[in-house]
Design a protein around this motif. Sequence first.
Motif, PDB file in Angstrom:
ATOM      1  N   PRO A  44       0.812  -1.232   0.000  1.00 34.21           N
ATOM      2  CA  PRO A  44       0.000   0.000   0.000  1.00 34.21           C
ATOM      3  C   PRO A  44       0.838   1.271   0.000  1.00 34.21           C
ATOM      4  O   PRO A  44       0.426   2.290  -0.570  1.00 34.21           O
ATOM      5  N   LEU A  45       2.021   1.229   0.627  1.00 33.42           N
ATOM      6  CA  LEU A  45       2.891   2.405   0.578  1.00 33.42           C
ATOM      7  C   LEU A  45       3.345   2.683  -0.852  1.00 33.42           C
ATOM      8  O   LEU A  45       3.390   3.847  -1.281  1.00 33.42           O
ATOM      9  N   ALA A  46       3.671   1.624  -1.589  1.00 35.23           N
ATOM     10  CA  ALA A  46       4.092   1.800  -2.983  1.00 35.23           C
ATOM     11  C   ALA A  46       2.961   2.374  -3.819  1.00 35.23           C
ATOM     12  O   ALA A  46       3.172   3.273  -4.644  1.00 35.23           O
ATOM     13  N   LEU A  47       1.744   1.867  -3.604  1.00 34.85           N
ATOM     14  CA  LEU A  47       0.593   2.379  -4.350  1.00 34.85           C
ATOM     15  C   LEU A  47       0.315   3.832  -3.978  1.00 34.85           C
ATOM     16  O   LEU A  47      -0.024   4.650  -4.845  1.00 34.85           O
ATOM     17  N   ARG A  53      -2.386  11.978  -6.194  1.00 34.68           N
ATOM     18  CA  ARG A  53      -2.893  12.864  -5.148  1.00 34.68           C
ATOM     19  C   ARG A  53      -1.772  13.191  -4.155  1.00 34.68           C
ATOM     20  O   ARG A  53      -1.179  12.301  -3.552  1.00 34.68           O
ATOM     21  N   ALA A  54      -1.542  14.468  -3.983  1.00 32.96           N
ATOM     22  CA  ALA A  54      -0.456  14.908  -3.092  1.00 32.96           C
ATOM     23  C   ALA A  54      -0.711  14.491  -1.654  1.00 32.96           C
ATOM     24  O   ALA A  54       0.233  14.240  -0.895  1.00 32.96           O
ATOM     25  N   LEU A  55      -1.982  14.408  -1.249  1.00 34.87           N
ATOM     26  CA  LEU A  55      -2.301  14.000   0.113  1.00 34.87           C
ATOM     27  C   LEU A  55      -1.897  12.556   0.388  1.00 34.87           C
ATOM     28  O   LEU A  55      -1.757  12.164   1.552  1.00 34.87           O
ATOM     29  N   LEU A  56      -1.697  11.774  -0.665  1.00 27.83           N
ATOM     30  CA  LEU A  56      -1.259  10.394  -0.499  1.00 27.83           C
ATOM     31  C   LEU A  56       0.249  10.245  -0.665  1.00 27.83           C
ATOM     32  O   LEU A  56       0.916   9.649   0.192  1.00 27.83           O
ATOM     33  N   PRO A  59       2.955  12.282   2.169  1.00 29.32           N
ATOM     34  CA  PRO A  59       3.268  11.635   3.457  1.00 29.32           C
ATOM     35  C   PRO A  59       4.092  10.357   3.306  1.00 29.32           C
ATOM     36  O   PRO A  59       4.998  10.097   4.114  1.00 29.32           O
ATOM     37  N   VAL A  60       3.789   9.569   2.267  1.00 26.86           N
ATOM     38  CA  VAL A  60       4.557   8.343   2.052  1.00 26.86           C
ATOM     39  C   VAL A  60       5.999   8.668   1.709  1.00 26.86           C
ATOM     40  O   VAL A  60       6.938   8.045   2.223  1.00 26.86           O
ATOM     41  N   ALA A  61       6.202   9.656   0.844  1.00 26.68           N
ATOM     42  CA  ALA A  61       7.560  10.054   0.483  1.00 26.68           C
ATOM     43  C   ALA A  61       8.328  10.562   1.699  1.00 26.68           C
ATOM     44  O   ALA A  61       9.506  10.250   1.884  1.00 26.68           O
ATOM     45  N   GLY A  62       7.638  11.334   2.557  1.00 30.17           N
ATOM     46  CA  GLY A  62       8.293  11.816   3.773  1.00 30.17           C
ATOM     47  C   GLY A  62       8.668  10.691   4.714  1.00 30.17           C
ATOM     48  O   GLY A  62       9.753  10.700   5.322  1.00 30.17           O
ATOM     49  N   TYR A  63       7.777   9.707   4.844  1.00 35.52           N
ATOM     50  CA  TYR A  63       8.047   8.549   5.697  1.00 35.52           C
ATOM     51  C   TYR A  63       9.252   7.756   5.197  1.00 35.52           C
ATOM     52  O   TYR A  63      10.135   7.386   5.981  1.00 35.52           O
ATOM     53  N   VAL A  64       9.303   7.504   3.898  1.00 34.64           N
ATOM     54  CA  VAL A  64      10.415   6.757   3.315  1.00 34.64           C
ATOM     55  C   VAL A  64      11.728   7.507   3.517  1.00 34.64           C
ATOM     56  O   VAL A  64      12.763   6.911   3.862  1.00 34.64           O
ATOM     57  N   ALA A 109       9.458   0.469   4.419  1.00 32.69           N
ATOM     58  CA  ALA A 109       9.777   1.604   3.548  1.00 32.69           C
ATOM     59  C   ALA A 109      10.633   1.165   2.374  1.00 32.69           C
ATOM     60  O   ALA A 109      10.406   1.581   1.225  1.00 32.69           O
ATOM     61  N   TYR A 110      11.625   0.310   2.631  1.00 37.59           N
ATOM     62  CA  TYR A 110      12.488  -0.168   1.547  1.00 37.59           C
ATOM     63  C   TYR A 110      11.735  -1.111   0.609  1.00 37.59           C
ATOM     64  O   TYR A 110      11.924  -1.074  -0.612  1.00 37.59           O
TER      65      TYR A 110
END
Length: 230
Positions: A44-47, A53-56, A59-64, A109-110
């Motif tokens: 789901p993180l990859a998707l 959508r920037a809202l999706l 945050p994922v990019a920041g977490y990674v 994340a990886y």
Amino acid sequence: MDWLLDYYNWRIVVQYTDPFLRGLGNTLIAAGASLVLAVLLGVPLALGRMSARALLWRPVAGYVQFVRATPLLVQIYLVYYGLPALIPASKGWSELALGIVALTLHHGAYVSEIVRAGIASVPRGQIEGGKAVGMSYLQRLRYIVLPQAFANTLPPLVGQAAVLIKDSSLLSLITVFELVAAGVLMNSERIVPNESFLTIAVGYLLIYGVMLLVSQGVRLWLAGPAWNTR
């Protein structure tokens, strides 16, 4: 064989069979559970990372990026001390459970980046073909995108699994009794560094060898009938 006892006294190691088996078991539990959960988190993180959508994706990019920029040991301590404060229900969790959470969050994340590369490698024409025959988004993921993505990313996923197995040794720092902790126990009681750390190394080599056999079996299964025609 007496000369071997001067370098590796296997008789001492035999006396610590139970601690090593216990440590090996906890290592397998931590690594196996973390790997499965990291894959379940990574998809789901990859998707989300590939979403328009920037809202999706933000945050994922920041977490990674956070996971990549900070040491795993720091993340383990953050989970070990911080999670019970954030989620009171986790106060009763064992050190092993908290360690699995930390490894999952780190390697998820990886794995997400590996899966994202695998999804990007699926030919666009096949996805468009799925749309043409009336497949929904979830159906295209299930039958077209994800099977090919995992087949394409199996080698890097195996490599990430190997890193995860080695990273599980850090859980000894939060008092998880795993393979390294068993070796340290023997060394502290008998002062036999060669026997202690060589036995630890052999244990990790055995785990890695089994993992390679499993990955080879998965590769054969993914190849299907085409493999037998070679």
